[in-house]
Design a protein around this motif. Structure first.
Motif, PDB file in Angstrom:
ATOM      1  N   LEU A  24       0.842  -1.188   0.000  1.00 33.31           N
ATOM      2  CA  LEU A  24       0.000   0.000   0.000  1.00 33.31           C
ATOM      3  C   LEU A  24       0.877   1.237   0.000  1.00 33.31           C
ATOM      4  O   LEU A  24       1.829   1.335   0.784  1.00 33.31           O
ATOM      5  CB  LEU A  24      -0.905   0.018   1.236  1.00 33.31           C
ATOM      6  N   TYR A  25       0.539   2.182  -0.897  1.00 34.85           N
ATOM      7  CA  TYR A  25       1.268   3.446  -1.007  1.00 34.85           C
ATOM      8  C   TYR A  25       0.295   4.610  -0.894  1.00 34.85           C
ATOM      9  O   TYR A  25      -0.853   4.513  -1.326  1.00 34.85           O
ATOM     10  CB  TYR A  25       1.970   3.555  -2.359  1.00 34.85           C
ATOM     11  N   PHE A  26       0.777   5.706  -0.344  1.00 37.40           N
ATOM     12  CA  PHE A  26       0.072   6.987  -0.374  1.00 37.40           C
ATOM     13  C   PHE A  26       0.764   7.827  -1.436  1.00 37.40           C
ATOM     14  O   PHE A  26       1.999   7.922  -1.448  1.00 37.40           O
ATOM     15  CB  PHE A  26       0.129   7.683   0.990  1.00 37.40           C
ATOM     16  N   ILE A  27      -0.003   8.426  -2.337  1.00 34.24           N
ATOM     17  CA  ILE A  27       0.546   9.234  -3.421  1.00 34.24           C
ATOM     18  C   ILE A  27       0.459  10.698  -3.014  1.00 34.24           C
ATOM     19  O   ILE A  27      -0.625  11.224  -2.776  1.00 34.24           O
ATOM     20  CB  ILE A  27      -0.229   9.013  -4.746  1.00 34.24           C
ATOM     21  N   GLY A  29       1.721  14.143  -4.537  1.00 34.23           N
ATOM     22  CA  GLY A  29       2.366  14.818  -5.665  1.00 34.23           C
ATOM     23  C   GLY A  29       3.042  13.789  -6.553  1.00 34.23           C
ATOM     24  O   GLY A  29       2.415  12.866  -7.039  1.00 34.23           O
ATOM     25  N   GLU A  30       4.347  13.921  -6.727  1.00 35.16           N
ATOM     26  CA  GLU A  30       5.129  12.981  -7.541  1.00 35.16           C
ATOM     27  C   GLU A  30       5.685  11.826  -6.706  1.00 35.16           C
ATOM     28  O   GLU A  30       6.325  10.936  -7.244  1.00 35.16           O
ATOM     29  CB  GLU A  30       6.291  13.725  -8.215  1.00 35.16           C
ATOM     30  N   ASN A  58      -7.678  11.434   3.716  1.00 36.96           N
ATOM     31  CA  ASN A  58      -8.159  11.659   2.358  1.00 36.96           C
ATOM     32  C   ASN A  58      -6.949  11.781   1.433  1.00 36.96           C
ATOM     33  O   ASN A  58      -5.903  12.280   1.835  1.00 36.96           O
ATOM     34  CB  ASN A  58      -8.991  12.941   2.270  1.00 36.96           C
ATOM     35  N   GLY A  59      -7.109  11.316   0.204  1.00 31.66           N
ATOM     36  CA  GLY A  59      -6.021  11.437  -0.755  1.00 31.66           C
ATOM     37  C   GLY A  59      -5.997  10.269  -1.718  1.00 31.66           C
ATOM     38  O   GLY A  59      -6.920   9.459  -1.783  1.00 31.66           O
ATOM     39  N   LYS A  60      -4.913  10.204  -2.477  1.00 32.94           N
ATOM     40  CA  LYS A  60      -4.753   9.178  -3.500  1.00 32.94           C
ATOM     41  C   LYS A  60      -3.870   8.048  -2.964  1.00 32.94           C
ATOM     42  O   LYS A  60      -2.818   8.299  -2.356  1.00 32.94           O
ATOM     43  CB  LYS A  60      -4.109   9.777  -4.754  1.00 32.94           C
ATOM     44  N   VAL A  87      -1.761  -3.109 -10.324  1.00 38.80           N
ATOM     45  CA  VAL A  87      -1.728  -1.835  -9.614  1.00 38.80           C
ATOM     46  C   VAL A  87      -3.112  -1.212  -9.673  1.00 38.80           C
ATOM     47  O   VAL A  87      -3.673  -1.034 -10.752  1.00 38.80           O
ATOM     48  CB  VAL A  87      -0.684  -0.887 -10.245  1.00 38.80           C
ATOM     49  N   VAL A  88      -3.643  -0.876  -8.499  1.00 36.06           N
ATOM     50  CA  VAL A  88      -4.956  -0.232  -8.419  1.00 36.06           C
ATOM     51  C   VAL A  88      -4.762   1.102  -7.704  1.00 36.06           C
ATOM     52  O   VAL A  88      -4.393   1.135  -6.527  1.00 36.06           O
ATOM     53  CB  VAL A  88      -5.974  -1.103  -7.651  1.00 36.06           C
ATOM     54  N   ARG A  89      -4.991   2.206  -8.445  1.00 39.15           N
ATOM     55  CA  ARG A  89      -4.938   3.544  -7.851  1.00 39.15           C
ATOM     56  C   ARG A  89      -6.362   4.014  -7.603  1.00 39.15           C
ATOM     57  O   ARG A  89      -7.226   3.866  -8.457  1.00 39.15           O
ATOM     58  CB  ARG A  89      -4.240   4.519  -8.781  1.00 39.15           C
ATOM     59  N   PHE A  90      -6.566   4.613  -6.445  1.00 35.64           N
ATOM     60  CA  PHE A  90      -7.914   5.051  -6.079  1.00 35.64           C
ATOM     61  C   PHE A  90      -7.810   6.222  -5.113  1.00 35.64           C
ATOM     62  O   PHE A  90      -6.763   6.462  -4.519  1.00 35.64           O
ATOM     63  CB  PHE A  90      -8.707   3.892  -5.446  1.00 35.64           C
ATOM     64  N   GLY A  91      -8.908   6.934  -4.973  1.00 34.76           N
ATOM     65  CA  GLY A  91      -8.944   8.087  -4.081  1.00 34.76           C
ATOM     66  C   GLY A  91      -9.859   7.871  -2.904  1.00 34.76           C
ATOM     67  O   GLY A  91     -10.914   7.239  -3.032  1.00 34.76           O
ATOM     68  N   ILE A  92      -9.457   8.401  -1.768  1.00 37.22           N
ATOM     69  CA  ILE A  92     -10.282   8.428  -0.559  1.00 37.22           C
ATOM     70  C   ILE A  92     -10.758   9.862  -0.398  1.00 37.22           C
ATOM     71  O   ILE A  92      -9.958  10.770  -0.182  1.00 37.22           O
ATOM     72  CB  ILE A  92      -9.468   8.001   0.686  1.00 37.22           C
TER      73      ILE A  92
END
Length: 116
Positions: A24-27, A29-30, A58-60, A87-92
């Motif tokens: 699990l990663y928090f995105i 910015g870059e 909250n965030g990506k 890879v699944v990217r999603f927003g909270i």
């Protein structure tokens, strides 16, 4: 309770995706900030929420499911894998709610959704 959870269902064999590594990663910015690395249990789930309470912002986010080795072991094929890391990217957008991100996967396809 506000938390993030996941599970994997192997639709190739009709069983839970036990033993699959998930990161699990928090995105931000870059930047990708690694928050957790787990191995799914016999039910294809994590033993604890991936994040919860004050850590749940909250965030990506990004979940990486390492399915290549899992399918190599059950299909006994050493061929080049069609799917290796999913890879699944999603927003909270509301960290006061429970977010569940399941993965339905075979060696050749996958699907995900926001579960409950």
């Amino acid at each position: 309770m506000t938390k993030l959870t996941t599970h994997v269902l192997d639709i190739y064999s009709g069983k839970p995706g036990k033993g699959i590594k998930v990161e699990l990663y928090f995105i931000s910015g870059e930047n990708k900030i690694k928050l957790k690395s787990i191995i799914l249990n016999n039910d294809g789930r994590s033993d604890q929420p991936l994040i919860e309470k004050d850590e749940f912002k909250n965030g990506k986010y990004e979940l990486v499911f390492f399915v290549g080795d899992y399918f190599k072991d059950i299909t006994n094929k050493d061929d080049l894998k069609f799917l290796d890391d999913v890879v699944v990217r999603f927003g909270i957008s509301n960290n006061k709610e429970h977010y569940h991100v399941p993965l339905l996967v075979s060696p050749w396809s996958y699907s995900t959704y926001r579960g409950s």
